[in-house]
Design a protein around this motif. Sequence first.
Motif, PDB file in Angstrom:
ATOM      1  N   HIS A 518       0.832  -1.199   0.000  1.00 51.21           N
ATOM      2  CA  HIS A 518       0.000   0.000   0.000  1.00 51.21           C
ATOM      3  C   HIS A 518       0.869   1.252   0.000  1.00 51.21           C
ATOM      4  O   HIS A 518       1.837   1.359   0.756  1.00 51.21           O
ATOM      5  CB  HIS A 518      -0.923   0.007   1.224  1.00 51.21           C
ATOM      6  N   HIS A 519       0.514   2.188  -0.862  1.00 50.58           N
ATOM      7  CA  HIS A 519       1.241   3.457  -0.951  1.00 50.58           C
ATOM      8  C   HIS A 519       0.564   4.469  -0.028  1.00 50.58           C
ATOM      9  O   HIS A 519      -0.549   4.909  -0.273  1.00 50.58           O
ATOM     10  CB  HIS A 519       1.240   3.956  -2.396  1.00 50.58           C
ATOM     11  N   ARG A 556       6.501   1.296   4.456  1.00 50.20           N
ATOM     12  CA  ARG A 556       5.383   2.239   4.323  1.00 50.20           C
ATOM     13  C   ARG A 556       5.814   3.660   4.699  1.00 50.20           C
ATOM     14  O   ARG A 556       5.089   4.615   4.433  1.00 50.20           O
ATOM     15  CB  ARG A 556       4.211   1.836   5.232  1.00 50.20           C
ATOM     16  N   ARG A 559       7.655   7.438   1.764  1.00 53.80           N
ATOM     17  CA  ARG A 559       7.535   7.079   0.347  1.00 53.80           C
ATOM     18  C   ARG A 559       7.321   8.292  -0.543  1.00 53.80           C
ATOM     19  O   ARG A 559       7.252   8.161  -1.762  1.00 53.80           O
ATOM     20  CB  ARG A 559       6.379   6.091   0.157  1.00 53.80           C
TER      21      ARG A 559
END
Length: 706
Positions: A518-519, A556, A559
């Motif tokens: 997940h970004h 996570r 980013r």
Amino acid sequence: MRVRVPFGRREVMGIVIECRTHSEIALADLKPVSAWLDASPLPDDWLWLCRFTARYYQHALGDTLHQSLPVLLRQGRPLEARTRERWFLTASGRDCPPERLGRARRQAELLALLRLHPRGLTSNIITAQGFSRAQLDALVDRGLIECQQEAVIDGPSPGSGGWLAEPALSLNREQATVLAALHEGLDRYHPCLLQGVTGSGKTEVYLQLIEAVVARGRQALVLVPEIGLTPQTLARFRKRFRVPVVALHSGISDGERLDAWLAATSGRAPIVIGTRSAIFTPLARPGAIIVDEEHDGSYKQQDGLRYHARDLAVVRAHHHAIPVLLGSATPSLESLALAQAGRYRHLHLTRRASRHPPARLELVDLRGRARQGGLIAPTIDAIRKTLTAGHQVLVFINRRGFAPTLACHECGWLAECDRCDARLTLHRQPPQLACHHCERQRPLPDACPDCSSADLRPLGAGTERAEETLAALFPDVAVHRIDRDSTRRKDAFENTLAEVRRGAPCLLVGTQMLAKGHHLPHVTLVVVINADAGLYASDFRALEHSAQLLIQVAGRAGRAEHPGRVMVQTLHSDDPHLRLLAEHGYDALARQLLEERRAADLPPYRFLALARFESPREADVTTLADTAASALRDWLGPNSSPVQCLGPVPAPMERRQNRYHVQLMLSSTQRSKLHEASAWLAAWLESNREARRVRWSLDIDPQTLS
């Protein structure tokens, strides 16, 4: 081909896989096929893969065929794509002035709507605009519109704009080098392991590789580990490509699954994205297979047909002579060993797209420090500073519920499940004790059942407790909890992530659901509440899996434009493996673990098969396991046999769901010899009368010993 056949007093669907001119059974005892369900054979590549899977994983071919078909095809639905109506203007309709329709105002409005859409509109869109079937029929009678039937998922039609709906992103030097290496193998079997740090742009490499595959008129199959990753992957692919992109996973309806399966089978869908079961999807023109997060344990089916989708992807790519790309920031030791041996091409992405280096793990010693909901003062202070700076924080704890168990402070009683060798987890929402192995639920006791003391206290912390603590510490900041309990409602997970991506300062509390792919661009601090859960587990893969999870969740942080920080709370900050991971990264730890595996003669340098036995009667399961082990050792012969038979022993959790579990392990340095022994054991169990009272299974290449 699928057929309908008599079976007792009913008829069932069967699959004819071979025709013979003679039978060992008397003709009078044979029953005729009631009906042929298909006008054409099922796909060859699908049948080949099912045959291989059944043979390799020692599973019944019939059940393998059954499990790999969409539900509606198992039920006898025709092997035909569903169609829908699309409405167009005729030549008369294009030239028809509105006044010609007189007082039929709604018909005139419908005609005007279709005039705005030269490529036509489907019936559901027209009815959504408030028009009726009667109005459509009236215009058909006047010769002004016509209807055409089309497949629900239509084939690609790039037109003058090409295959792309939006331009590809520019690649950095590393990405361009990797893509060039992948292009070299587009016309042959070319297994590649792409090891890229989190946020290094692996997905963009996937997209541009798929662009080359689609441009050649071929299809790409993309596997992702979990349903939670499918919507965002699907959205990104559909945004990029002007061709049908279909999804196959357990979150879609049976009708949608059949539509996608048939679109892939016919070649109308050039891009197929799915979870592990999508590996069985037939492709008319296979061009490439991509396995994202190839290390993830979700690719291994843990019951029934116990296949590994990543391994089948490699086998299928070899069969079709096409490239297969395995991508991960933390590759499995099996894939790394194959890359070291030269069986896979090893490609690297070492830089993040954000230009910030991946955050190092900071080990925070928990010993002798007071905790609030599992958090200590330095960690709480770091969270406060991050929120004050306007950023977001992810607090990771891989235990759902409020606390791992409930204990009596007077006598030491612990809340335990009466059906499993496990403790009950304390939940506050709703208040109850629950077993996460058998799903048994019990109300909270008013007093200790052993000593009647009312001093019952939660032990340890789970996601609910961490959420409650953080809400009390930071009352002005939103706290989002993401675990299996909080995301049961449809779209709850996606809606929460969409709110987080808006960028307002907030706290995310979650399990490993948040760690994969997940970004989260606004998260700059990741806190791991307790990193010790997998360090000293009995399974020899526990340390590998724990390290992968830590690196994935650490990825996570940072980013986007701001650098990230990762704080890992632990009671074992001096553990040599943990320090190696924190100071030198996953590669260094993986190299050491591979050397330890080689010295211990464990996978990937040895092949395993695990026979599992379970029964509600302990005597039945132990007797059968002992007899099976003795028979197998007799068949293997003297100690010079290349296959070792270890056990039987009780499973790590011996009693689960009121059933006793015993295991027997087969081990060999020769895969072929292991399969011979496994096949003999399976045949012996199938013919043994005592085995009918016990549930048993064979797991080839087990990923867990539990």
